[in-house]
Design a protein around this motif. Structure first.
Motif, PDB file in Angstrom:
ATOM      1  N   PRO A  48       0.835  -1.213   0.000  1.00 31.95           N
ATOM      2  CA  PRO A  48       0.000   0.000   0.000  1.00 31.95           C
ATOM      3  C   PRO A  48       0.864   1.254   0.000  1.00 31.95           C
ATOM      4  O   PRO A  48       1.878   1.316   0.696  1.00 31.95           O
ATOM      5  N   THR A  49       0.469   2.232  -0.798  1.00 30.19           N
ATOM      6  CA  THR A  49       1.199   3.502  -0.871  1.00 30.19           C
ATOM      7  C   THR A  49       0.286   4.694  -0.620  1.00 30.19           C
ATOM      8  O   THR A  49       0.771   5.793  -0.421  1.00 30.19           O
ATOM      9  N   ALA A  50      -1.026   4.484  -0.640  1.00 25.33           N
ATOM     10  CA  ALA A  50      -1.980   5.578  -0.442  1.00 25.33           C
ATOM     11  C   ALA A  50      -2.238   5.783   1.058  1.00 25.33           C
ATOM     12  O   ALA A  50      -2.024   4.884   1.872  1.00 25.33           O
ATOM     13  N   LEU A  51      -2.701   6.968   1.403  1.00 24.04           N
ATOM     14  CA  LEU A  51      -3.033   7.263   2.794  1.00 24.04           C
ATOM     15  C   LEU A  51      -4.251   6.469   3.265  1.00 24.04           C
ATOM     16  O   LEU A  51      -4.342   6.084   4.418  1.00 24.04           O
ATOM     17  N   ARG A  52      -5.198   6.250   2.350  1.00 23.56           N
ATOM     18  CA  ARG A  52      -6.419   5.526   2.709  1.00 23.56           C
ATOM     19  C   ARG A  52      -6.426   4.174   2.018  1.00 23.56           C
ATOM     20  O   ARG A  52      -6.248   4.091   0.803  1.00 23.56           O
ATOM     21  N   THR A  53      -6.623   3.134   2.822  1.00 26.43           N
ATOM     22  CA  THR A  53      -6.672   1.776   2.292  1.00 26.43           C
ATOM     23  C   THR A  53      -7.846   1.036   2.911  1.00 26.43           C
ATOM     24  O   THR A  53      -8.347   1.418   3.972  1.00 26.43           O
ATOM     25  N   GLY A  88      -8.497  12.449  -5.249  1.00 25.87           N
ATOM     26  CA  GLY A  88      -7.329  11.612  -5.121  1.00 25.87           C
ATOM     27  C   GLY A  88      -7.663  10.153  -5.283  1.00 25.87           C
ATOM     28  O   GLY A  88      -8.582   9.785  -6.007  1.00 25.87           O
ATOM     29  N   THR A  89      -6.896   9.310  -4.581  1.00 25.28           N
ATOM     30  CA  THR A  89      -7.031   7.876  -4.749  1.00 25.28           C
ATOM     31  C   THR A  89      -7.057   7.178  -3.396  1.00 25.28           C
ATOM     32  O   THR A  89      -6.702   7.758  -2.371  1.00 25.28           O
ATOM     33  N   TRP A  90      -7.447   5.924  -3.430  1.00 25.99           N
ATOM     34  CA  TRP A  90      -7.367   5.036  -2.278  1.00 25.99           C
ATOM     35  C   TRP A  90      -7.015   3.655  -2.798  1.00 25.99           C
ATOM     36  O   TRP A  90      -7.052   3.429  -4.004  1.00 25.99           O
ATOM     37  N   GLN A  91      -6.645   2.756  -1.904  1.00 24.66           N
ATOM     38  CA  GLN A  91      -6.223   1.432  -2.362  1.00 24.66           C
ATOM     39  C   GLN A  91      -7.054   0.331  -1.725  1.00 24.66           C
ATOM     40  O   GLN A  91      -7.382   0.387  -0.541  1.00 24.66           O
ATOM     41  N   LEU A  92      -7.348  -0.660  -2.550  1.00 33.72           N
ATOM     42  CA  LEU A  92      -8.143  -1.812  -2.155  1.00 33.72           C
ATOM     43  C   LEU A  92      -7.224  -3.023  -2.089  1.00 33.72           C
ATOM     44  O   LEU A  92      -6.607  -3.396  -3.093  1.00 33.72           O
ATOM     45  N   GLY A  93      -7.111  -3.624  -0.913  1.00 37.05           N
ATOM     46  CA  GLY A  93      -6.275  -4.805  -0.740  1.00 37.05           C
ATOM     47  C   GLY A  93      -7.017  -6.060  -1.136  1.00 37.05           C
ATOM     48  O   GLY A  93      -8.117  -6.310  -0.665  1.00 37.05           O
ATOM     49  N   VAL A  94      -6.428  -6.830  -2.024  1.00 45.03           N
ATOM     50  CA  VAL A  94      -7.038  -8.071  -2.505  1.00 45.03           C
ATOM     51  C   VAL A  94      -6.012  -9.201  -2.402  1.00 45.03           C
ATOM     52  O   VAL A  94      -4.815  -8.959  -2.309  1.00 45.03           O
ATOM     53  N   SER A  95      -6.519 -10.420  -2.409  1.00 44.16           N
ATOM     54  CA  SER A  95      -5.622 -11.574  -2.349  1.00 44.16           C
ATOM     55  C   SER A  95      -5.824 -12.433  -3.591  1.00 44.16           C
ATOM     56  O   SER A  95      -6.827 -12.297  -4.290  1.00 44.16           O
ATOM     57  N   GLY A  96      -4.889 -13.309  -3.830  1.00 42.22           N
ATOM     58  CA  GLY A  96      -5.019 -14.214  -4.970  1.00 42.22           C
ATOM     59  C   GLY A  96      -4.613 -13.570  -6.276  1.00 42.22           C
ATOM     60  O   GLY A  96      -4.083 -12.468  -6.328  1.00 42.22           O
ATOM     61  N   LEU A 138     -18.827  -5.734  -9.113  1.00 40.02           N
ATOM     62  CA  LEU A 138     -18.885  -4.700  -8.090  1.00 40.02           C
ATOM     63  C   LEU A 138     -18.914  -3.322  -8.722  1.00 40.02           C
ATOM     64  O   LEU A 138     -18.222  -3.070  -9.704  1.00 40.02           O
ATOM     65  N   ASP A 139     -19.705  -2.433  -8.146  1.00 43.48           N
ATOM     66  CA  ASP A 139     -19.774  -1.046  -8.580  1.00 43.48           C
ATOM     67  C   ASP A 139     -18.711  -0.272  -7.808  1.00 43.48           C
ATOM     68  O   ASP A 139     -18.804  -0.107  -6.590  1.00 43.48           O
ATOM     69  N   ALA A 140     -17.681   0.192  -8.484  1.00 39.25           N
ATOM     70  CA  ALA A 140     -16.565   0.887  -7.832  1.00 39.25           C
ATOM     71  C   ALA A 140     -17.019   2.148  -7.113  1.00 39.25           C
ATOM     72  O   ALA A 140     -16.415   2.540  -6.115  1.00 39.25           O
ATOM     73  N   HIS A 141     -18.069   2.792  -7.584  1.00 44.75           N
ATOM     74  CA  HIS A 141     -18.563   4.004  -6.938  1.00 44.75           C
ATOM     75  C   HIS A 141     -19.161   3.733  -5.567  1.00 44.75           C
ATOM     76  O   HIS A 141     -19.238   4.625  -4.734  1.00 44.75           O
ATOM     77  N   LYS A 142     -19.622   2.507  -5.339  1.00 44.06           N
ATOM     78  CA  LYS A 142     -20.223   2.152  -4.040  1.00 44.06           C
ATOM     79  C   LYS A 142     -19.252   1.364  -3.167  1.00 44.06           C
ATOM     80  O   LYS A 142     -19.604   0.911  -2.097  1.00 44.06           O
ATOM     81  N   LEU A 143     -18.048   1.228  -3.629  1.00 36.31           N
ATOM     82  CA  LEU A 143     -17.035   0.465  -2.916  1.00 36.31           C
ATOM     83  C   LEU A 143     -15.941   1.420  -2.453  1.00 36.31           C
ATOM     84  O   LEU A 143     -14.892   1.536  -3.074  1.00 36.31           O
ATOM     85  N   SER A 144     -16.199   2.143  -1.381  1.00 38.37           N
ATOM     86  CA  SER A 144     -15.191   3.080  -0.894  1.00 38.37           C
ATOM     87  C   SER A 144     -15.035   2.930   0.607  1.00 38.37           C
ATOM     88  O   SER A 144     -15.962   2.534   1.298  1.00 38.37           O
ATOM     89  N   PRO A 145     -13.844   3.243   1.106  1.00 47.35           N
ATOM     90  CA  PRO A 145     -13.594   3.091   2.551  1.00 47.35           C
ATOM     91  C   PRO A 145     -14.337   4.137   3.365  1.00 47.35           C
ATOM     92  O   PRO A 145     -14.690   5.171   2.902  1.00 47.35           O
TER      93      PRO A 145
END
Length: 145
Positions: A48-53, A88-96, A138-145
């Motif tokens: 992760p490099t963004a402030l919000r994850t 700005g941006t945020w980061q989504l942590g995923v596995s696999g 998934l709708d990216a607009h409804k997927l925010s921290p």
């Protein structure tokens, strides 16, 4: 009216040749395979490099505190709304494995009304199949921290 029947056949052949393709980023969320439209994903990193994850698992599984380790981080744009100053941006942590896949638009299905009212996340908007595996859209607009 043989002319109109011939016209319909021509339209059907054109539709099969020029099928709209949607580019998706596919990733794992627990036991599920999920996808976001690729235009919402700006980058992918190992750390992760963004402030919000946020972890995809925690955004999609309310109340589940067991988080699998994230092996990749997808950088997404913030939702832009009139009453919000977010930019700005945020980061989504995923596995696999993460894959970039083009699928025909006619293979993406919206949620039926019964499922829409009982879904586990407001970001869940539809489904598709990729190599005979169910993929949650998934709708990216409804997927925010």
């Amino acid at each position: 009216m043989p002319i109109s029947r011939g016209w319909v056949k021509v339209i059907q052949r054109c539709d099969q040749q020029v099928q709209a393709q949607i580019t998706l980023v596919l990733f794992s969320v627990g036991p599920y395979r999920a996808a976001l439209e690729a235009s919402h994903v700006l980058a992918m990193t190992d750390h992760p490099t963004a402030l919000r994850t946020a972890y995809a698992h925690s955004l999609l599984h309310e109340g589940d505190t067991s988080l699998p380790p994230s092996s990749r981080w997808l950088t997404l744009r913030d939702i832009e709304t009139a009453d919000s100053e977010k930019s700005g941006t945020w980061q989504l942590g995923v596995s696999g494995d993460i894959t970039l896949q083009q699928l025909p638009a006619n293979t993406l299905y919206p949620l039926p009304n019964l499922l829409k009212h009982r879904r586990f996340s407001p970001a869940l908007c539809g489904f598709t199949f990729e190599q005979q595996q169910l993929v949650l859209l998934l709708d990216a607009h409804k997927l925010s921290p």
